[in-house]
Design a protein around this motif. Structure first.
Motif, PDB file in Angstrom:
ATOM      1  N   ARG A 131      17.865  36.168 -36.661  1.00  0.00           N
ATOM      2  CA  ARG A 131      18.613  35.509 -37.730  1.00  0.00           C
ATOM      3  C   ARG A 131      17.711  34.577 -38.542  1.00  0.00           C
ATOM      4  N   PHE A 132      16.845  33.853 -37.851  1.00  0.00           N
ATOM      5  CA  PHE A 132      15.935  32.926 -38.521  1.00  0.00           C
ATOM      6  C   PHE A 132      15.009  33.680 -39.469  1.00  0.00           C
ATOM      7  N   VAL A 133      14.439  34.774 -38.992  1.00  0.00           N
ATOM      8  CA  VAL A 133      13.525  35.569 -39.813  1.00  0.00           C
ATOM      9  C   VAL A 133      14.244  36.102 -41.050  1.00  0.00           C
ATOM     10  N   VAL A 134      15.462  36.593 -40.876  1.00  0.00           N
ATOM     11  CA  VAL A 134      16.220  37.113 -42.019  1.00  0.00           C
ATOM     12  C   VAL A 134      16.462  36.003 -43.041  1.00  0.00           C
ATOM     13  N   LEU A 135      16.865  34.829 -42.579  1.00  0.00           N
ATOM     14  CA  LEU A 135      17.108  33.724 -43.510  1.00  0.00           C
ATOM     15  C   LEU A 135      15.826  33.305 -44.223  1.00  0.00           C
ATOM     16  N   LEU A 136      14.705  33.275 -43.508  1.00  0.00           N
ATOM     17  CA  LEU A 136      13.423  32.945 -44.144  1.00  0.00           C
ATOM     18  C   LEU A 136      13.076  33.936 -45.243  1.00  0.00           C
ATOM     19  N   ILE A 137      13.256  35.215 -44.952  1.00  0.00           N
ATOM     20  CA  ILE A 137      12.941  36.252 -45.939  1.00  0.00           C
ATOM     21  C   ILE A 137      13.865  36.125 -47.145  1.00  0.00           C
ATOM     22  N   LEU A 138      15.157  35.946 -46.895  1.00  0.00           N
ATOM     23  CA  LEU A 138      16.113  35.827 -47.999  1.00  0.00           C
ATOM     24  C   LEU A 138      15.845  34.599 -48.854  1.00  0.00           C
ATOM     25  N   ARG A 139      15.364  33.558 -48.238  1.00  0.00           N
ATOM     26  CA  ARG A 139      15.082  32.311 -48.974  1.00  0.00           C
ATOM     27  C   ARG A 139      14.003  32.504 -50.030  1.00  0.00           C
ATOM     28  N   ARG A 140      13.129  33.474 -49.811  1.00  0.00           N
ATOM     29  CA  ARG A 140      12.022  33.724 -50.739  1.00  0.00           C
ATOM     30  C   ARG A 140      12.445  34.379 -52.037  1.00  0.00           C
ATOM     31  N   ARG A 141      13.557  35.085 -52.035  1.00  0.00           N
ATOM     32  CA  ARG A 141      13.933  35.861 -53.213  1.00  0.00           C
ATOM     33  C   ARG A 141      15.338  35.485 -53.669  1.00  0.00           C
ATOM     34  N   GLU A 185      13.155  46.472 -43.571  1.00  0.00           N
ATOM     35  CA  GLU A 185      11.725  46.776 -43.570  1.00  0.00           C
ATOM     36  C   GLU A 185      10.894  45.490 -43.544  1.00  0.00           C
ATOM     37  N   SER A 186      11.275  44.510 -44.348  1.00  0.00           N
ATOM     38  CA  SER A 186      10.547  43.232 -44.387  1.00  0.00           C
ATOM     39  C   SER A 186      10.604  42.504 -43.057  1.00  0.00           C
ATOM     40  N   ALA A 187      11.725  42.632 -42.362  1.00  0.00           N
ATOM     41  CA  ALA A 187      11.897  41.955 -41.079  1.00  0.00           C
ATOM     42  C   ALA A 187      11.316  42.755 -39.917  1.00  0.00           C
ATOM     43  N   GLY A 188      10.982  44.021 -40.172  1.00  0.00           N
ATOM     44  CA  GLY A 188      10.414  44.851 -39.115  1.00  0.00           C
ATOM     45  C   GLY A 188      11.439  45.308 -38.093  1.00  0.00           C
ATOM     46  N   VAL A 189      12.677  45.522 -38.549  1.00  0.00           N
ATOM     47  CA  VAL A 189      13.734  45.991 -37.657  1.00  0.00           C
ATOM     48  C   VAL A 189      14.372  47.253 -38.244  1.00  0.00           C
ATOM     49  N   THR A 190      15.164  47.935 -37.439  1.00  0.00           N
ATOM     50  CA  THR A 190      15.852  49.125 -37.926  1.00  0.00           C
ATOM     51  C   THR A 190      17.007  48.715 -38.840  1.00  0.00           C
ATOM     52  N   THR A 218      19.903  47.532 -36.705  1.00  0.00           N
ATOM     53  CA  THR A 218      19.731  46.149 -36.258  1.00  0.00           C
ATOM     54  C   THR A 218      20.034  45.191 -37.391  1.00  0.00           C
ATOM     55  N   MET A 219      19.558  45.526 -38.599  1.00  0.00           N
ATOM     56  CA  MET A 219      19.809  44.660 -39.754  1.00  0.00           C
ATOM     57  C   MET A 219      21.300  44.570 -40.046  1.00  0.00           C
ATOM     58  N   THR A 220      22.009  45.678 -39.913  1.00  0.00           N
ATOM     59  CA  THR A 220      23.456  45.660 -40.142  1.00  0.00           C
ATOM     60  C   THR A 220      24.124  44.675 -39.182  1.00  0.00           C
ATOM     61  N   GLY A 221      23.719  44.705 -37.922  1.00  0.00           N
ATOM     62  CA  GLY A 221      24.267  43.766 -36.944  1.00  0.00           C
ATOM     63  C   GLY A 221      23.933  42.324 -37.276  1.00  0.00           C
ATOM     64  N   LEU A 222      22.695  42.082 -37.684  1.00  0.00           N
ATOM     65  CA  LEU A 222      22.297  40.723 -38.080  1.00  0.00           C
ATOM     66  C   LEU A 222      23.102  40.260 -39.296  1.00  0.00           C
ATOM     67  N   MET A 223      23.233  41.158 -40.280  1.00  0.00           N
ATOM     68  CA  MET A 223      23.980  40.814 -41.500  1.00  0.00           C
ATOM     69  C   MET A 223      25.444  40.514 -41.192  1.00  0.00           C
ATOM     70  N   ASP A 224      26.042  41.330 -40.317  1.00  0.00           N
ATOM     71  CA  ASP A 224      27.449  41.111 -39.969  1.00  0.00           C
ATOM     72  C   ASP A 224      27.647  39.701 -39.397  1.00  0.00           C
ATOM     73  N   GLY A 225      26.786  39.328 -38.463  1.00  0.00           N
ATOM     74  CA  GLY A 225      26.906  38.001 -37.848  1.00  0.00           C
ATOM     75  C   GLY A 225      26.602  36.873 -38.816  1.00  0.00           C
ATOM     76  N   LEU A 226      25.540  37.025 -39.599  1.00  0.00           N
ATOM     77  CA  LEU A 226      25.174  35.986 -40.562  1.00  0.00           C
ATOM     78  C   LEU A 226      26.248  35.823 -41.636  1.00  0.00           C
ATOM     79  N   GLU A 227      26.832  36.947 -42.065  1.00  0.00           N
ATOM     80  CA  GLU A 227      27.891  36.861 -43.079  1.00  0.00           C
ATOM     81  C   GLU A 227      29.157  36.238 -42.481  1.00  0.00           C
ATOM     82  N   ARG A 228      29.497  36.649 -41.271  1.00  0.00           N
ATOM     83  CA  ARG A 228      30.672  36.087 -40.596  1.00  0.00           C
ATOM     84  C   ARG A 228      30.548  34.556 -40.466  1.00  0.00           C
ATOM     85  N   ASP A 229      29.324  34.086 -40.205  1.00  0.00           N
ATOM     86  CA  ASP A 229      29.093  32.647 -40.042  1.00  0.00           C
ATOM     87  C   ASP A 229      28.852  31.925 -41.360  1.00  0.00           C
TER      88      ASP A 229
END
Length: 173
Positions: free
Chosen positions: A57-67, A78-83, A86-97
């Protein structure tokens, strides 16, 4: 995780000199990097957990903060180095929160982008002061010149890793 706390010495490699490809200095450096990298990752993960966030989650937020314009989920994966899964799962949780927001790029709603929200920015801002101080303290005994040498070395090591992957080598150690 690499758990070998007591690293071998040059003497420990003497019985293995029958292998012509053995370079004891390379092996020692390799093990040092594995141990240091593993220890750094443990410290990093423990720090993030103490702030209530996972490394992913931290890595995703760092990447998103740049753009400011956001990312397509596939580009973000691709930027986070995950499938993508996996990104869909991270996005679901980050969006829910409430840390990220998905939005459609066009009216047919097939293309989406993801942006960090104010709440996501605030979370990073709450983490950054101690995060940067911790890293500064961790690196305090390393001179600027040494940092340059290490950075150059790691760039060469990354090239070696890329070449290893291109050749299809799957096993190491």
């Amino acid at each position: 995780m690499f758990c070998m706390k007591e690293l071998p010495t040059r003497e420990d490699f003497r019985p293995l000199e029958v292998y012509s490809s053995l370079e004891p200095s390379s092996m020692l450096l390799f093990y040092q990097f594995l141990r240091s990298g593993s220890d750094l990752l443990t410290i990093f993960n423990d720090y993030l957990i103490s702030h209530g966030i996972s490394q992913g989650r931290f890595v995703v937020l760092l990447i998103l903060r740049r753009r400011v314009a956001g990312f397509a989920p596939s580009d973000l994966a691709e930027s986070a180095g995950v499938t993508r899964a996996t990104m869909t799962g991270l996005m679901d949780g980050l969006e829910r929160d409430g840390f990220v927001k998905r939005y459609h790029l066009d009216e047919d709603k097939r293309r989406t982008n993801v942006k960090i929200t104010k709440k996501g920015e605030d979370l990073l801002e709450s983490i950054f002061p101690d995060y940067f101080l911790s890293i500064a303290n961790l690196m305090s005994d390393v001179t600027d010149e040494e940092r340059d040498v290490i950075s150059n070395f790691l760039s060469k090591l990354d090239l070696g890793i890329s070449n290893w992957k291109l050749k299809g080598n799957k096993n190491v150690a």
